[in-house]
Design a protein around this motif. Structure first.
Motif, PDB file in Angstrom:
ATOM      1  N   ARG A 304      -0.550  -2.084  11.266  1.00 56.75           N
ATOM      2  CA  ARG A 304      -0.302  -0.836  10.543  1.00 56.75           C
ATOM      3  C   ARG A 304      -0.589  -1.054   9.060  1.00 56.75           C
ATOM      4  O   ARG A 304      -0.031  -1.956   8.438  1.00 56.75           O
ATOM      5  CB  ARG A 304       1.132  -0.396  10.745  1.00 56.75           C
ATOM      6  CG  ARG A 304       1.437   0.980  10.161  1.00 56.75           C
ATOM      7  CD  ARG A 304       2.815   1.425  10.578  1.00 56.75           C
ATOM      8  NE  ARG A 304       3.106   2.769  10.109  1.00 56.75           N
ATOM      9  CZ  ARG A 304       4.222   3.435  10.380  1.00 56.75           C
ATOM     10  NH1 ARG A 304       5.155   2.837  11.127  1.00 56.75           N
ATOM     11  NH2 ARG A 304       4.413   4.641   9.928  1.00 56.75           N
ATOM     12  N   VAL A 305      -1.462  -0.243   8.511  1.00 56.48           N
ATOM     13  CA  VAL A 305      -1.891  -0.449   7.131  1.00 56.48           C
ATOM     14  C   VAL A 305      -1.978   0.888   6.416  1.00 56.48           C
ATOM     15  O   VAL A 305      -2.264   1.925   7.028  1.00 56.48           O
ATOM     16  CB  VAL A 305      -3.254  -1.188   7.076  1.00 56.48           C
ATOM     17  CG1 VAL A 305      -4.364  -0.320   7.630  1.00 56.48           C
ATOM     18  CG2 VAL A 305      -3.575  -1.652   5.670  1.00 56.48           C
ATOM     19  N   SER A 306      -1.719   0.854   5.130  1.00 54.27           N
ATOM     20  CA  SER A 306      -1.770   2.031   4.275  1.00 54.27           C
ATOM     21  C   SER A 306      -2.811   1.790   3.192  1.00 54.27           C
ATOM     22  O   SER A 306      -3.344   0.685   3.070  1.00 54.27           O
ATOM     23  CB  SER A 306      -0.397   2.260   3.629  1.00 54.27           C
ATOM     24  OG  SER A 306      -0.102   1.177   2.746  1.00 54.27           O
ATOM     25  N   PRO A 307      -3.117   2.794   2.375  1.00 56.25           N
ATOM     26  CA  PRO A 307      -4.001   2.538   1.230  1.00 56.25           C
ATOM     27  C   PRO A 307      -3.489   1.413   0.340  1.00 56.25           C
ATOM     28  O   PRO A 307      -4.273   0.627  -0.187  1.00 56.25           O
ATOM     29  CB  PRO A 307      -4.004   3.885   0.495  1.00 56.25           C
ATOM     30  CG  PRO A 307      -3.795   4.890   1.578  1.00 56.25           C
ATOM     31  CD  PRO A 307      -2.821   4.234   2.525  1.00 56.25           C
ATOM     32  N   HIS A 308      -2.170   1.310   0.190  1.00 56.81           N
ATOM     33  CA  HIS A 308      -1.631   0.226  -0.630  1.00 56.81           C
ATOM     34  C   HIS A 308      -1.859  -1.122   0.047  1.00 56.81           C
ATOM     35  O   HIS A 308      -2.010  -2.151  -0.624  1.00 56.81           O
ATOM     36  CB  HIS A 308      -0.147   0.446  -0.909  1.00 56.81           C
ATOM     37  CG  HIS A 308       0.293  -0.071  -2.238  1.00 56.81           C
ATOM     38  ND1 HIS A 308      -0.163   0.451  -3.433  1.00 56.81           N
ATOM     39  CD2 HIS A 308       1.137  -1.090  -2.575  1.00 56.81           C
ATOM     40  CE1 HIS A 308       0.374  -0.204  -4.442  1.00 56.81           C
ATOM     41  NE2 HIS A 308       1.163  -1.147  -3.952  1.00 56.81           N
ATOM     42  N   GLY A 309      -1.878  -1.125   1.394  1.00 55.95           N
ATOM     43  CA  GLY A 309      -2.192  -2.347   2.109  1.00 55.95           C
ATOM     44  C   GLY A 309      -3.624  -2.791   1.852  1.00 55.95           C
ATOM     45  O   GLY A 309      -3.905  -3.996   1.753  1.00 55.95           O
ATOM     46  N   LEU A 310      -4.542  -1.844   1.730  1.00 56.68           N
ATOM     47  CA  LEU A 310      -5.920  -2.188   1.375  1.00 56.68           C
ATOM     48  C   LEU A 310      -5.980  -2.734  -0.047  1.00 56.68           C
ATOM     49  O   LEU A 310      -6.773  -3.631  -0.349  1.00 56.68           O
ATOM     50  CB  LEU A 310      -6.816  -0.956   1.510  1.00 56.68           C
ATOM     51  CG  LEU A 310      -7.245  -0.602   2.936  1.00 56.68           C
ATOM     52  CD1 LEU A 310      -8.094   0.665   2.936  1.00 56.68           C
ATOM     53  CD2 LEU A 310      -8.006  -1.738   3.586  1.00 56.68           C
ATOM     54  N   ARG A 311      -5.171  -2.188  -0.937  1.00 54.93           N
ATOM     55  CA  ARG A 311      -5.094  -2.697  -2.317  1.00 54.93           C
ATOM     56  C   ARG A 311      -4.580  -4.139  -2.308  1.00 54.93           C
ATOM     57  O   ARG A 311      -5.129  -5.011  -2.992  1.00 54.93           O
ATOM     58  CB  ARG A 311      -4.172  -1.781  -3.120  1.00 54.93           C
ATOM     59  CG  ARG A 311      -3.908  -2.198  -4.574  1.00 54.93           C
ATOM     60  CD  ARG A 311      -3.125  -1.060  -5.228  1.00 54.93           C
ATOM     61  NE  ARG A 311      -2.451  -1.456  -6.449  1.00 54.93           N
ATOM     62  CZ  ARG A 311      -3.005  -1.416  -7.664  1.00 54.93           C
ATOM     63  NH1 ARG A 311      -4.269  -1.063  -7.797  1.00 54.93           N
ATOM     64  NH2 ARG A 311      -2.314  -1.752  -8.731  1.00 54.93           N
ATOM     65  N   HIS A 312      -3.521  -4.394  -1.517  1.00 51.79           N
ATOM     66  CA  HIS A 312      -3.019  -5.756  -1.376  1.00 51.79           C
ATOM     67  C   HIS A 312      -4.117  -6.683  -0.844  1.00 51.79           C
ATOM     68  O   HIS A 312      -4.282  -7.810  -1.314  1.00 51.79           O
ATOM     69  CB  HIS A 312      -1.839  -5.794  -0.400  1.00 51.79           C
ATOM     70  CG  HIS A 312      -0.594  -5.167  -0.932  1.00 51.79           C
ATOM     71  ND1 HIS A 312      -0.168  -5.326  -2.228  1.00 51.79           N
ATOM     72  CD2 HIS A 312       0.346  -4.390  -0.328  1.00 51.79           C
ATOM     73  CE1 HIS A 312       0.976  -4.675  -2.396  1.00 51.79           C
ATOM     74  NE2 HIS A 312       1.300  -4.104  -1.265  1.00 51.79           N
ATOM     75  N   SER A 313      -4.826  -6.203   0.174  1.00 56.21           N
ATOM     76  CA  SER A 313      -5.863  -7.027   0.790  1.00 56.21           C
ATOM     77  C   SER A 313      -6.964  -7.350  -0.214  1.00 56.21           C
ATOM     78  O   SER A 313      -7.430  -8.492  -0.283  1.00 56.21           O
ATOM     79  CB  SER A 313      -6.453  -6.298   2.004  1.00 56.21           C
ATOM     80  OG  SER A 313      -5.456  -6.019   2.972  1.00 56.21           O
ATOM     81  N   ALA A 314      -7.394  -6.350  -0.985  1.00 58.44           N
ATOM     82  CA  ALA A 314      -8.453  -6.575  -1.974  1.00 58.44           C
ATOM     83  C   ALA A 314      -8.030  -7.636  -2.989  1.00 58.44           C
ATOM     84  O   ALA A 314      -8.799  -8.550  -3.309  1.00 58.44           O
ATOM     85  CB  ALA A 314      -8.781  -5.268  -2.678  1.00 58.44           C
ATOM     86  N   ALA A 315      -6.795  -7.536  -3.486  1.00 55.28           N
ATOM     87  CA  ALA A 315      -6.320  -8.493  -4.484  1.00 55.28           C
ATOM     88  C   ALA A 315      -6.231  -9.894  -3.906  1.00 55.28           C
ATOM     89  O   ALA A 315      -6.633 -10.882  -4.539  1.00 55.28           O
ATOM     90  CB  ALA A 315      -4.953  -8.054  -5.014  1.00 55.28           C
ATOM     91  N   THR A 316      -5.714 -10.001  -2.697  1.00 54.11           N
ATOM     92  CA  THR A 316      -5.576 -11.310  -2.072  1.00 54.11           C
ATOM     93  C   THR A 316      -6.932 -11.950  -1.817  1.00 54.11           C
ATOM     94  O   THR A 316      -7.140 -13.143  -2.071  1.00 54.11           O
ATOM     95  CB  THR A 316      -4.805 -11.182  -0.742  1.00 54.11           C
ATOM     96  OG1 THR A 316      -3.524 -10.610  -1.008  1.00 54.11           O
ATOM     97  CG2 THR A 316      -4.615 -12.534  -0.086  1.00 54.11           C
ATOM     98  N   HIS A 317      -7.884 -11.147  -1.331  1.00 58.76           N
ATOM     99  CA  HIS A 317      -9.213 -11.695  -1.044  1.00 58.76           C
ATOM    100  C   HIS A 317      -9.932 -12.099  -2.332  1.00 58.76           C
ATOM    101  O   HIS A 317     -10.688 -13.080  -2.344  1.00 58.76           O
ATOM    102  CB  HIS A 317     -10.033 -10.672  -0.264  1.00 58.76           C
ATOM    103  CG  HIS A 317      -9.438 -10.353   1.075  1.00 58.76           C
ATOM    104  ND1 HIS A 317      -9.760  -9.210   1.788  1.00 58.76           N
ATOM    105  CD2 HIS A 317      -8.508 -11.023   1.820  1.00 58.76           C
ATOM    106  CE1 HIS A 317      -9.067  -9.201   2.911  1.00 58.76           C
ATOM    107  NE2 HIS A 317      -8.302 -10.283   2.953  1.00 58.76           N
TER     108      HIS A 317
END
Length: 362
Positions: A304-317
């Motif tokens: 389960r992912v939200s737009p904020h989860g994509l933001r988290h993913s971008a920063a982590t990557h």
């Protein structure tokens, strides 16, 4: 006082006149001078109203009578009634902000909340997709015969796109929403009118992951905010702070396709300069954008992912790829480096998990 819940307005009206005036002046300061969002203003004002109501119950009749004992008593009471640590931390921050403003404005003789400590808020590590999962999510609109499939499990009716009109939590309908449900055509082929929405979905996902912007920032973009030559978008973030964020070649292709074939099909006289449009031509609503992301993720069987989860993913990557922490801070629009450092914790946790799985001495 305008806005706020009915209970907050009722408590505000019951305060002594000097306290009501202080609350109203503080709210105006937050909105006009500090340029805080309406959500932040409402939250801080509600906390201050609660604080002043508690002060009245302890015998205070004016904001100038506040002292550290009253502040600590108020926070202790909040904890007694079950407030979470994060809520207590925010309320302590609201009290400190109010106290500092009141002292500068001559309402308080001293900044009584300056020494006030607050509980350290527990910070859960954010949900982060793997790079391959994020890529699959971003490319999902291109892999489907119709942009309507992701919402089948979550929408109000089978075949309904996340853009479909339905009330939000406050009971309002999204102005940008589709009036009728969209369904696949014969033999699973997409109907021509679904193509603009598919192109819009691809741009939304590319921007959220490719730039790491907040969903409100993505929905607030105008056409003129896209610098095609330098491949950057001009973003208006929290507190009215503006920053430029780069995006990649895939996002550029998605933007070009959207502006050439998608947006012209949805634009209406009231669209203005909004980059992302809902199916009725209004500016895309963040609530609708969240449904779109969740729908595609669910359709792919992703966490389960939200737009904020994509933001988290971008920063982590970015950090895992060797980006400098301060560069990531600038890209995300964090005012404090401490807000960005949580992503280093995510990377460390992944490293530990890999170590435990692979090292013979783990």
């Amino acid at each position: 006082m305008t806005g706020g819940t009915r209970a907050t307005r009722a408590i505000h009206e019951a305060l002594p006149p000097a306290m009501r005036e202080a609350v109203d002046d503080f709210a105006e300061h937050l909105a006009r001078v500090r340029n805080r969002s309406a959500h932040t203003v409402r939250a801080y004002v509600a906390d201050v109203v609660s604080l002043l109501d508690h002060a009245v119950r302890m015998g205070c009749s004016a904001p100038g009578e506040l002292d550290l004992t009253v502040l600590r008593s108020w926070l202790a009471r909040q904890r007694t009634v079950g407030a979470a640590r994060t809520s207590l931390a925010r309320r302590a921050a609201a009290a400190r902000t109010f106290s500092a403003w009141a002292h500068r404005a001559g309402v308080l003789p001293t900044d009584v909340a300056a020494p006030l400590s607050s509980p350290r808020a527990h910070r859960d590590l954010p949900t982060v997709l793997r790079a391959d999962q994020a890529a699959a999510l971003v490319e999902a609109p291109d892999r489907r015969p119709s942009a309507t499939r992701p919402a089948e499990a979550t929408g109000p009716a089978a075949g309904t796109h996340p853009d479909a009109a339905r009330p939000d939590a406050a009971g309002h309908r999204d102005d940008s929403a589709i009036g009728a449900t969209r369904q696949d055509g014969p033999a699973g082929t997409a109907r021509p009118e679904d193509e603009p929405v598919r192109l819009r979905d691809r741009v939304l996902l590319e921007l959220l992951y490719g730039t790491g912007v907040r969903v409100s920032e993505a929905c607030g973009l105008d056409v003129a905010d896209v610098d095609h030559g330098r491949r950057v978008v001009r973003v208006l973030g929290k507190g009215g702070r503006e920053r430029s964020v780069p995006y990649g070649v895939p996002a550029q292709r998605a933007i070009d396709d959207w502006l050439r074939s998608g947006r012209p099909a949805l634009v209406v006289p009231g669209s203005g300069e909004a980059l992302l449009l809902g199916a009725r031509g209004g500016r895309l609503n963040p609530t609708t954008a969240r449904r779109i992301v969740a729908g595609y993720a669910e359709s792919l069987g992703l966490p389960r992912v939200s737009p904020h989860g994509l933001r988290h993913s971008a920063a982590t990557h970015l950090l895992e790829g060797g980006a400098d922490l301060r560069a990531v801070q600038e890209l995300l629009g964090h005012s404090s480096l401490g807000s960005t450092q949580i992503y280093t914790h995510v990377s460390v946790e992944r490293l530990r998990a890999a170590y435990r799985q692979a090292h013979p001495r783990a």
